[in-house]
Design an enzyme around this catalytic site. Structure first.
Site, PDB file in Angstrom:
ATOM      1  N   CYS A 149       0.837  -1.247   0.278  1.00 17.27           N
ATOM      2  CA  CYS A 149       0.117   0.023   0.050  1.00 17.27           C
ATOM      3  C   CYS A 149       0.896   1.306  -0.073  1.00 17.27           C
ATOM      4  O   CYS A 149       0.464   2.272  -0.180  1.00 17.27           O
ATOM      5  CB  CYS A 149      -0.965  -0.065   1.223  1.00 17.27           C
ATOM      6  SG  CYS A 149      -0.160  -0.175   2.752  1.00 17.27           S
ATOM      7  N   HIS A 150       2.200   1.253   0.385  1.00 18.93           N
ATOM      8  CA  HIS A 150       2.973   2.424   0.015  1.00 18.93           C
ATOM      9  C   HIS A 150       3.148   2.765  -1.223  1.00 18.93           C
ATOM     10  O   HIS A 150       3.617   3.975  -1.530  1.00 18.93           O
ATOM     11  CB  HIS A 150       4.368   1.941   0.818  1.00 18.93           C
ATOM     12  CG  HIS A 150       5.252   0.845  -0.021  1.00 18.93           C
ATOM     13  ND1 HIS A 150       5.024  -0.523   0.293  1.00 18.93           N
ATOM     14  CD2 HIS A 150       6.114   0.916  -0.956  1.00 18.93           C
ATOM     15  CE1 HIS A 150       5.696  -1.344  -0.346  1.00 18.93           C
ATOM     16  NE2 HIS A 150       6.595  -0.307  -1.039  1.00 18.93           N
TER      17      HIS A 150
END
Length: 173
Positions: A141-142
């Site tokens: 998700c980064h």
């Protein structure tokens, strides 16, 4: 509930210059990879995520998983070689599937993910799915940015997100 019917989760932790890391595994696979400032905070997070589970520290059994994660942090081109036990709603699973398809060194926006899911109005729901991600690094998700390309919130800390993206850019150059 008899003890034999409890979910059994084994976990272990390590501390790096990047973050304290906790990895947890059920019989189905890795069910949590948590990042934070302290091992104690990560254990509390794990216990809250799995309140009905029997949690057992297993340093020897999870050493290879932690090594794989720390190798990934040092070189983001390192494949994460373990099975995942991904728990979430159907929509979260769809979002996380898209995130797992983003190559190292690349990013998408929340809007891009919503459009890939053919739900262009679900941008906020995509952001919520990212925030609920229990598998840091494995579900990247980064790699999700705002539509304007800026870095927004990150469950594990905005500075960690910035550092992960920088490490990935460096690994791809």
């Amino acid at each position: 509930m008899p003890a034999s019917s409890l979910l059994h989760i084994e976990f272990d932790t390590t501390e790096t210059d990047f973050a304290a890391i906790l990895v947890a595994r059920s019989k189905q696979g890795v069910c949590a990879i948590l990042l934070g400032d302290s091992v104690a905070d990560l254990y509390t997070d794990l216990a809250q995520r799995f309140p009905k589970a029997q949690l057992q520290n297993n340093t020897q059994g999870l050493a290879a998983l932690l090594k794989n994660l720390t190798n990934f942090l040092e070189n983001p081109q390192t494949p994460l070689n373990f099975r995942l036990d991904i728990q979430g709603s159907a929509f979260q699973q769809q979002v996380w599937s898209v995130l797992r398809s983003i190559p190292v060194g690349h990013t998408l926006s929340y809007t891009d993910v919503a459009e890939l899911l053919h739900k262009p109005s679900a941008v906020r729901a995509v952001a919520n799915a990212c925030a609920a991600n229990p598998l840091a690094l494995a579900i990247p998700c980064h790699r999700i940015l705002r539509a304007d390309g800026s870095i927004s919130g990150y469950r594990w800390g905005v500075e960690r997100k910035r550092e992960l993206l920088a490490r990935e850019q460096l690994a791809c150059s």
